[in-house]
Design an enzyme around this catalytic site. Sequence first.
Site, PDB file in Angstrom:
ATOM      1  N   ASP A 114       0.914  -1.124   0.352  1.00  0.00           N
ATOM      2  CA  ASP A 114      -0.038   0.091   0.039  1.00  0.00           C
ATOM      3  C   ASP A 114       0.689   1.287   0.454  1.00  0.00           C
ATOM      4  OD1 ASP A 114      -2.974   0.869   0.917  1.00  0.00           O
ATOM      5  OD2 ASP A 114      -1.662   2.144   1.665  1.00  0.00           O
ATOM      6  N   ASN A 122      -2.576  12.854  -3.342  1.00  0.00           N
ATOM      7  CA  ASN A 122      -3.756  13.077  -4.353  1.00  0.00           C
ATOM      8  C   ASN A 122      -4.122  14.225  -4.180  1.00  0.00           C
ATOM      9  OD1 ASN A 122      -4.826  10.863  -5.789  1.00  0.00           O
ATOM     10  ND2 ASN A 122      -5.111  10.097  -4.999  1.00  0.00           N
ATOM     11  N   HIS A 127      -5.112  14.687  -8.527  1.00  0.00           N
ATOM     12  CA  HIS A 127      -5.389  12.958  -9.113  1.00  0.00           C
ATOM     13  C   HIS A 127      -4.556  13.081 -10.180  1.00  0.00           C
ATOM     14  CE1 HIS A 127      -8.165  12.045  -6.380  1.00  0.00           C
ATOM     15  NE2 HIS A 127      -8.550  13.147  -6.262  1.00  0.00           N
ATOM     16  N   ASP A 131      -2.409   9.698  -9.735  1.00  0.00           N
ATOM     17  CA  ASP A 131      -2.082   8.276 -10.989  1.00  0.00           C
ATOM     18  C   ASP A 131      -0.462   7.879 -11.722  1.00  0.00           C
ATOM     19  OD1 ASP A 131      -5.210   8.080 -10.936  1.00  0.00           O
ATOM     20  OD2 ASP A 131      -5.455   8.761 -12.714  1.00  0.00           O
ATOM     21  N   GLU A 157      -4.755   1.849  -3.648  1.00  0.00           N
ATOM     22  CA  GLU A 157      -3.702   2.502  -3.697  1.00  0.00           C
ATOM     23  C   GLU A 157      -2.495   1.104  -3.431  1.00  0.00           C
ATOM     24  OE1 GLU A 157      -5.408   3.811  -1.858  1.00  0.00           O
ATOM     25  OE2 GLU A 157      -5.313   4.493  -0.579  1.00  0.00           O
TER      26      GLU A 157
END
Lengths: 236, 128
Positions: A114, A122, A127, A131, A157
């Site tokens: 994770d 973010n 975002h 990404d 994630e």
Amino acid sequence: MSDVDLFEAEAEALERANGVLASDTGDFARYRAALEELVQHYGQLMRQSRRLISRSDRTERELNLLNARLQQLSDELDYKARHDNLTGALNRGAVFESAHRILEQSAMSVVVLDIDFFKRINDEFGHPTGDAVIRELVDRLRLALDGVGVVGRVGGEEFSILLAGVALDEAVALAERIRQAIAGEVFPCMPSRPVTSSFGVSWSAAGGDFEDAYARADEALYQAKRGGRNRVEREA
Amino acid sequence: MDNLFIAASASSPEVDFRFDERTLSLKGESYPENAAQFWGEIIATLRRFLDEGGDAGITVNVALAYFNSSSTKMLFSLFDALNEKAESGAEVVLNWYHDEDDDTIFEFGQELQEDFSALVFNDHAVQS
């Protein structure tokens, strides 16, 4: 009216010719007339058959092309149904499916990881950057794994790696190598801050239950988070 | 003789034979369950009309977007009857309509032109 036939005219001509033959007549003109009629129909039949066959060949070719296209689209659809479109990794459903299949055959280690503080990434960078981080992370995962294992994105994630036939110690070492590959060098898409991840690792014998294996790895991941993140923990 | 009109169905074309105007039109798709029966009756009626004689011209408009193999076999008979009429002296004009993108129907028209050379063949590509 179901006795209407596609070859009615031809059948009639044939019947007349047969009639002449059966009559055993000595009248040459009757044979000639029957032959002429047959010849005319025979020629016409050949011409029509040629046209029909070339039409059907053409249709067959078109059908084959369409079938190939359909197969290709169906394969694409199948691929999309099984893969995460951001990273190309397996999606959650496909990971679970693969895991069940592997466990039917062999023992397996599971690594779950994770990205640490991903929500902050973010929030602070937007975002698109989030990404890009995820894509870069999966690239590094693949590079570090060097063809070993199955990579999946099981959550926003959160990722998992299925390692068929890999012992727990080996899986932990592999996870450590991946951790370093992520944390060791800044991500070009976010140069101002390092990206780190936390890892949990579990092992199951062949025939084991994946939900259980996944829960144990997830619990180890939780320990890694609680222990300060950017680390690998194995199941208790 | 009476004109012949058959409305289109899902699997058969509209047949509009206006014998009084000497204009025969076919429009739609043809894959009826029994093509021999469907077309057989139409061709029989057409032959009666053609046999009535007279060398006045006939105009045939065909706009068939699809026809199966059985229908094709029957259409050969229909064009054969028209071709015989043309050979006997009547001017028979065949207007062949097809979608501009439909090579299959276009080429079928070209083949008809070769096989039934007494017909005055006009190809019409229609924009879709």
